[in-house]
Each structure stands twice: as structure tokens, then as C-alpha cells.
Design a protein around this motif. Sequence first.
Motif, PDB file in Angstrom:
ATOM      1  N   ARG A  19      10.425  -5.537 -12.487  1.00  0.00           N
ATOM      2  CA  ARG A  19      10.559  -5.381 -11.044  1.00  0.00           C
ATOM      3  C   ARG A  19       9.182  -5.300 -10.407  1.00  0.00           C
ATOM      4  N   ARG A  20       8.160  -5.018 -11.201  1.00  0.00           N
ATOM      5  CA  ARG A  20       6.813  -4.927 -10.637  1.00  0.00           C
ATOM      6  C   ARG A  20       6.265  -6.301 -10.285  1.00  0.00           C
ATOM      7  N   SER A  21       6.970  -7.361 -10.648  1.00  0.00           N
ATOM      8  CA  SER A  21       6.503  -8.672 -10.212  1.00  0.00           C
ATOM      9  C   SER A  21       6.712  -8.814  -8.719  1.00  0.00           C
ATOM     10  N   PHE A  22       7.576  -7.941  -8.154  1.00  0.00           N
ATOM     11  CA  PHE A  22       7.777  -7.959  -6.711  1.00  0.00           C
ATOM     12  C   PHE A  22       6.801  -6.981  -6.057  1.00  0.00           C
ATOM     13  N   LEU A  23       5.525  -7.156  -6.304  1.00  0.00           N
ATOM     14  CA  LEU A  23       4.552  -6.202  -5.802  1.00  0.00           C
ATOM     15  C   LEU A  23       3.442  -6.885  -5.032  1.00  0.00           C
ATOM     16  N   ALA A  24       2.658  -6.056  -4.335  1.00  0.00           N
ATOM     17  CA  ALA A  24       1.471  -6.576  -3.648  1.00  0.00           C
ATOM     18  C   ALA A  24       0.317  -6.565  -4.622  1.00  0.00           C
ATOM     19  N   SER A  25      -0.133  -7.736  -5.029  1.00  0.00           N
ATOM     20  CA  SER A  25      -1.288  -7.849  -5.896  1.00  0.00           C
ATOM     21  C   SER A  25      -1.699  -9.299  -5.945  1.00  0.00           C
ATOM     22  N   THR A  26      -2.978  -9.548  -6.148  1.00  0.00           N
ATOM     23  CA  THR A  26      -3.401 -10.934  -6.298  1.00  0.00           C
ATOM     24  C   THR A  26      -3.549 -11.290  -7.768  1.00  0.00           C
ATOM     25  N   ALA A  27      -3.043 -10.434  -8.648  1.00  0.00           N
ATOM     26  CA  ALA A  27      -3.037 -10.765 -10.069  1.00  0.00           C
ATOM     27  C   ALA A  27      -2.026 -11.873 -10.321  1.00  0.00           C
ATOM     28  N   VAL A  28      -2.129 -12.521 -11.466  1.00  0.00           N
ATOM     29  CA  VAL A  28      -1.175 -13.579 -11.816  1.00  0.00           C
ATOM     30  C   VAL A  28       0.217 -12.984 -11.897  1.00  0.00           C
ATOM     31  N   ALA A  29       1.206 -13.685 -11.363  1.00  0.00           N
ATOM     32  CA  ALA A  29       2.568 -13.169 -11.274  1.00  0.00           C
ATOM     33  C   ALA A  29       3.255 -13.162 -12.617  1.00  0.00           C
ATOM     34  N   THR A  30       4.189 -12.233 -12.769  1.00  0.00           N
ATOM     35  CA  THR A  30       5.139 -12.306 -13.865  1.00  0.00           C
ATOM     36  C   THR A  30       6.478 -12.681 -13.280  1.00  0.00           C
TER      37      THR A  30
ATOM     38  N   THR B 234      -8.653  -0.773  -3.488  1.00  0.00           N
ATOM     39  CA  THR B 234      -8.106  -1.199  -2.202  1.00  0.00           C
ATOM     40  C   THR B 234      -9.113  -2.108  -1.507  1.00  0.00           C
ATOM     41  N   LYS B 235      -8.674  -3.360  -1.252  1.00  0.00           N
ATOM     42  CA  LYS B 235      -9.528  -4.337  -0.592  1.00  0.00           C
ATOM     43  C   LYS B 235      -8.800  -4.902   0.616  1.00  0.00           C
ATOM     44  N   LYS B 236      -9.426  -4.750   1.775  1.00  0.00           N
ATOM     45  CA  LYS B 236      -8.836  -5.214   3.036  1.00  0.00           C
ATOM     46  C   LYS B 236      -7.435  -4.635   3.243  1.00  0.00           C
ATOM     47  N   GLY B 237      -7.285  -3.376   2.833  1.00  0.00           N
ATOM     48  CA  GLY B 237      -6.019  -2.683   3.036  1.00  0.00           C
ATOM     49  C   GLY B 237      -4.966  -2.975   1.996  1.00  0.00           C
ATOM     50  N   LEU B 238      -5.305  -3.795   0.984  1.00  0.00           N
ATOM     51  CA  LEU B 238      -4.328  -4.159  -0.048  1.00  0.00           C
ATOM     52  C   LEU B 238      -4.767  -3.653  -1.413  1.00  0.00           C
ATOM     53  N   PRO B 239      -3.826  -3.133  -2.220  1.00  0.00           N
ATOM     54  CA  PRO B 239      -4.173  -2.719  -3.579  1.00  0.00           C
ATOM     55  C   PRO B 239      -4.322  -3.946  -4.474  1.00  0.00           C
ATOM     56  N   VAL B 240      -5.421  -4.024  -5.196  1.00  0.00           N
ATOM     57  CA  VAL B 240      -5.691  -5.141  -6.095  1.00  0.00           C
ATOM     58  C   VAL B 240      -6.054  -4.576  -7.466  1.00  0.00           C
ATOM     59  N   LYS B 241      -5.318  -4.996  -8.487  1.00  0.00           N
ATOM     60  CA  LYS B 241      -5.569  -4.477  -9.819  1.00  0.00           C
ATOM     61  C   LYS B 241      -6.917  -4.928 -10.359  1.00  0.00           C
ATOM     62  N   THR B 242      -7.570  -4.003 -11.047  1.00  0.00           N
ATOM     63  CA  THR B 242      -8.775  -4.337 -11.789  1.00  0.00           C
ATOM     64  C   THR B 242      -8.360  -5.009 -13.095  1.00  0.00           C
ATOM     65  N   THR B 243      -9.342  -5.493 -13.831  1.00  0.00           N
ATOM     66  CA  THR B 243      -9.030  -6.083 -15.143  1.00  0.00           C
ATOM     67  C   THR B 243      -8.348  -5.061 -16.037  1.00  0.00           C
ATOM     68  N   GLN B 244      -8.817  -3.823 -15.979  1.00  0.00           N
ATOM     69  CA  GLN B 244      -8.198  -2.769 -16.777  1.00  0.00           C
ATOM     70  C   GLN B 244      -6.755  -2.546 -16.338  1.00  0.00           C
ATOM     71  N   GLY B 245      -6.520  -2.571 -15.034  1.00  0.00           N
ATOM     72  CA  GLY B 245      -5.165  -2.381 -14.537  1.00  0.00           C
ATOM     73  C   GLY B 245      -4.224  -3.493 -14.953  1.00  0.00           C
ATOM     74  N   VAL B 246      -4.735  -4.740 -14.908  1.00  0.00           N
ATOM     75  CA  VAL B 246      -3.905  -5.876 -15.333  1.00  0.00           C
ATOM     76  C   VAL B 246      -3.492  -5.708 -16.790  1.00  0.00           C
ATOM     77  N   ASN B 247      -4.395  -5.195 -17.614  1.00  0.00           N
ATOM     78  CA  ASN B 247      -4.121  -5.051 -19.048  1.00  0.00           C
ATOM     79  C   ASN B 247      -3.264  -3.831 -19.371  1.00  0.00           C
ATOM     80  N   GLU B 248      -3.391  -2.781 -18.564  1.00  0.00           N
ATOM     81  CA  GLU B 248      -2.709  -1.529 -18.905  1.00  0.00           C
ATOM     82  C   GLU B 248      -1.452  -1.272 -18.082  1.00  0.00           C
ATOM     83  N   VAL B 249      -1.455  -1.612 -16.810  1.00  0.00           N
ATOM     84  CA  VAL B 249      -0.293  -1.366 -15.948  1.00  0.00           C
ATOM     85  C   VAL B 249       0.555  -2.635 -15.964  1.00  0.00           C
ATOM     86  N   ASN B 250       1.244  -2.827 -17.052  1.00  0.00           N
ATOM     87  CA  ASN B 250       1.900  -4.103 -17.296  1.00  0.00           C
ATOM     88  C   ASN B 250       3.104  -3.881 -18.206  1.00  0.00           C
ATOM     89  N   GLY B 251       4.244  -3.520 -17.623  1.00  0.00           N
ATOM     90  CA  GLY B 251       5.417  -3.266 -18.441  1.00  0.00           C
ATOM     91  C   GLY B 251       5.602  -1.786 -18.687  1.00  0.00           C
TER      92      GLY B 251
END
Length: 561
Positions: free
Chosen positions: A13-24, A439-456
Motif C-alpha cells: 500500500r506504500r506504493s500509493f505514497l508521495a515520493s520520487t523514488a521508483v514506484a512499486t 523534506t524538499k519543496k514541502g514534499l517528503p523524499v526518501k534518501t538512499t537509506q530510506g529506499v533500502n530500509e523503508v521498503n516492505g
Amino acid sequence: MTPNSAAPSAPSRRSFLASTAVATAVVAGGVPLLSACGGSQEGRKEGTTSGKDAKKILPAFVASNVVAPDIPSKNGSAAGFTKALPTADLKTSVPKKLGSGGSLKIMSPFWGTPPKGDNPYYKAMNEAVGVDVTWQNQDGITYDQKLGAVLASSDIPDVVVVPAWNLMGKIPSAINAKFADLGPYLSGDKVKEYPNLAAVPSEAWQRAIFGGQLRGIPMPGSYVTNIAPLYRRDLFERKGYEVPRSPDAFLSWAKEATDAKSKLWACDDMKWAAFHIYGVFPGGDKELWWNLVDGKLVNRVETEEYLEALEWTRKLYAAGVVHPDALNIKAGGTAGNRFTAGEVLVYNQNISDWWGKTAEQRTQNPDFDMAAFDYFGADGGDPTLWAGQPASIFTFISKKATKQQIKDFLALCNYCAAPYGTKEFMLTAYGVEGTDYETKKGLPVKTTQGVNEVNGAYDYTGNPAPYVAYPDLPEITQGIVEWQQRMGAFTRKTPFFGLTITEPNRWANLADNFEQLEDDTVRGRKKISDVQQAVSDWKSKGGDKLRDWYKKLLDETGSAS
């Protein structure tokens, strides 16, 4: 692959999120379940629980009003959120820590490389919930094998995540035998102790009834199909194409648009879309394969619409308008990659790809533009669409768990089911600010660490009512929700919608070969006559008896739709 049984990456369900990371990609899956063939609820091994019996079990529904959506749900669609709330404006949905400080071991599927167990995200979640969770992440691709082996053993983890598409063979029976009844903690008004769980729609909870008891925490989803025909709107406009509005028009356009010498093909494999165009009953869950037609229970594989959908898809392949790599499903590359590379103009996939591919491409190709076009019917008129199941992944706790462990489990699920716009949601979806996201321009954007760890992982232990939230691309949030609303207006429910049914073991694997046969047929390796013969064999080997079993079940329990 059926639309409800596979995705290019983790169902979440986290694929329905605000992020510029690659989608799942999010998928909804199919399940079988338990019987109305007499005996106590506890003793049921086949069939389902519906009607008055289910109402006694289901939690009370109390809608969340913590954050109002920008686009309310309509016609079964998800709700839409187009804006990101500043950290200072985030609401609170769990005012006090409900966990006791106890520990739980959770086995879950994971797509990719699991993070280390002591990472900052896991530590922050454990502290916030008040439960020390140890994750036993398993390869999502082979999860069914691991799941079967674990459930066949006498030693299972405290908590186990089961995707609906893994509910095959003996797994449903094992669930009935080895997981706890949550009814004493959640049925009726008891769920109000866990407000975020109380806001989960009742139809999703209905799906979590296994063996006559409320055993699972469901991941709710919109019942409107999540498989959409996605097209390169930028290339359509550049070439002056209009979106086709009938199967014949699509084939005619596809022949015009294909230029193999220039490595351009009209489409990729369109089987999933074809089933929707021709009004075929859903293919993900076996219970949804059945529908009443003129008073008779009919299976999807017996219908003319099923054969027509396969024949139309076969014509696309035969005309050479399908990308050649689609001939070999196991070949390298994906339809989505061929689409973004400009080699394919149309493909069918989870509609979350609309956001995912756009977010992926916007920095590489600023002119890239895609959209989902509306389904048309076989005659070019309105489509006849069928509802998928309202929940796709379930999480269970062992019968051996103590009362306190069950309460800690529910505390975890309640926290993870926090709605969009809350502090709990932000931690669950994005992790620790400054570490896992910025937070960039008012939007949360995952760091590389976040992409690897906050995933599932935490995705599967609790989810709010269906929603879409892409505030980085609000126009896509609006586009997805409005597409669902339009398609929802043409969506009907079959008699076993919202039910989890355990078929008798002697017939549970009766239709297992149809998916491969479909794929071989549309690619020209088999003939429509081979499908007709397979249907005849299916009927004689138990399909007709299974029909009688389902009809008896329907007569005794009634429809849940």
C-alpha cells in the motif's frame, strides 16, 4: 500471469505514497476458504461464512475523520490525497502507546535485499509502537514454498503474513488450524479500542474470516480493477492518434502504429485488458470465477467471453503488433521498461505504474507523458467490469500466542493502519526524518537509506481504507482516482465477492493449468480448440461437481455482495 497474482515488485500500500523514488506495484490477490456443510464454526474446513454468522464476527465500522481526503471515494474507488501535510500539521491517530514492550517474531515476504534488523527505521517503529519486532523476511518470489514448509511444521513464528495469491493447496487449511481467533478482541464494538482498525471497511474484514473465525488482519483495497490500459499520451499526440474505442478499432490502429523496422510496436501483451474488454469474470480468486447466468452457476472458463478475449489477444500477436519480447514471458526486460523506452505505445499493468513510471522518467525525459484510457466493451459500448476482492494480503498470529502477545500484535496493526496525514503514517511510510527521508519543496523524499530500509515489512501489518496519495504529482492522483470512479460505475459484483472460500482439497488444484494454457494460446503455441478441450476435461474431472458444491454453498450462506 493473472493480474492478481504477480507484480514487477513488492505489493505494498506504500506504493500509493508521495515520493520520487521508483514506484512499486500494488496487486490484489485471490484466495480460497471454508464450508457451510454443517458442523460448528470452529470445525469448518471448507466453505465460507456469510450472512448473519459473519455479522456476529465482524468488527464495528467507525470511519476515520482524522484527515479528510481531497477526492472522496466514489463507485468503489480509493480516496485521493493531493497534498502533503507539513510536519507541524500532521495529526495524531494513536495518542498513547498501546504496546506492552513485549516481543514478536514476524515472517513476511520481501522483494529485494532485506535491511539489517537493527536499522534506524525498525528501531523507531518498535519504540513508537511499544513492541519489539524481529523480522524474518523471506524472498517474495519463492514465498509460497517457504510458507508451505513453515505451516507444515510444528514450529511457526508468532506472526505470519500470507498474500492472498499464496492461499493455494493446503495453506488455507493450515491457517484454520494454526492461527488464533481475533474475534474476542475485535468483533463488534471491541475493535473501538483500536480506532485505526475500526476504520477498515467491513468488506475487507469479511475477507479475513477463515474457518468461521476472524483470524486475519486484512490489507484493504479498492474492488475496482487495478489493471489499466496505460498509453503513451505524448506519442499519441505527436503522431495524431486517437485512443481506440472498440476491439476492432484497436487492432486496426495497432497495425497502423506498428513499425518493427523502427523498433516500435503498438502494444505489449494485452491479455489482462482483454478479459476486462470482453467482460470475463475475475481471474485472480477462484471463488470469483463463478457467477450466476440465467439462474445457473457458470465458471469463467465456460463462457464465450473468455474464448473471445483469448482470440482477440491472439489476433494481436498474429498481426505482429505485440512487442516480440512478450512472446517469451521469462525473457529479460518488462513491458513497463519497453513502454518507457518508447518501443511500446500501450501496455496493461497495475494503475500505480502511472505514477511510478512518470516519477521515474520525469528527470530523464521531461516530455514523457502517459495516462490510462477507459475500458470499452466488446461492441465498442460501455464495458462490463467485475469487482476484485476488497483485501489482498492477510497477517495472522499463532494460536500459541499469549493474550498479551495478541494485544501487542493488535497494537502494531493499529499503528500501521494510521491514515494518510498522520504522524504514525509518516513514520510507517517514510521512516525517520533526516535519516530515511528529507523534506524538499514541502514534499517528503526518501534518501538512499530510506529506499533500502523503508521498503516492505510494516506495510503488511496494518493498512487504512483504500487511498491514493501522490502529492508530488497531484494530477496523477486525480487521474487515477477519477479513472477508478468511472470504471467503478460499470463494475458489478459476483455472488462470492468479499468471501474467502476454502475449496475441497480434491478439487483445489483443478484449474491450475489454465493460466499457462491462456498464455500459450494467445501466443499461438496452442489453439482455441485446445482451450475448449481443457474446459471439457475440467468439467469431467470435477468441474461440474465443484459447481454443485459452490451452488449448495451459495444456497446455504447467501451472497455477500
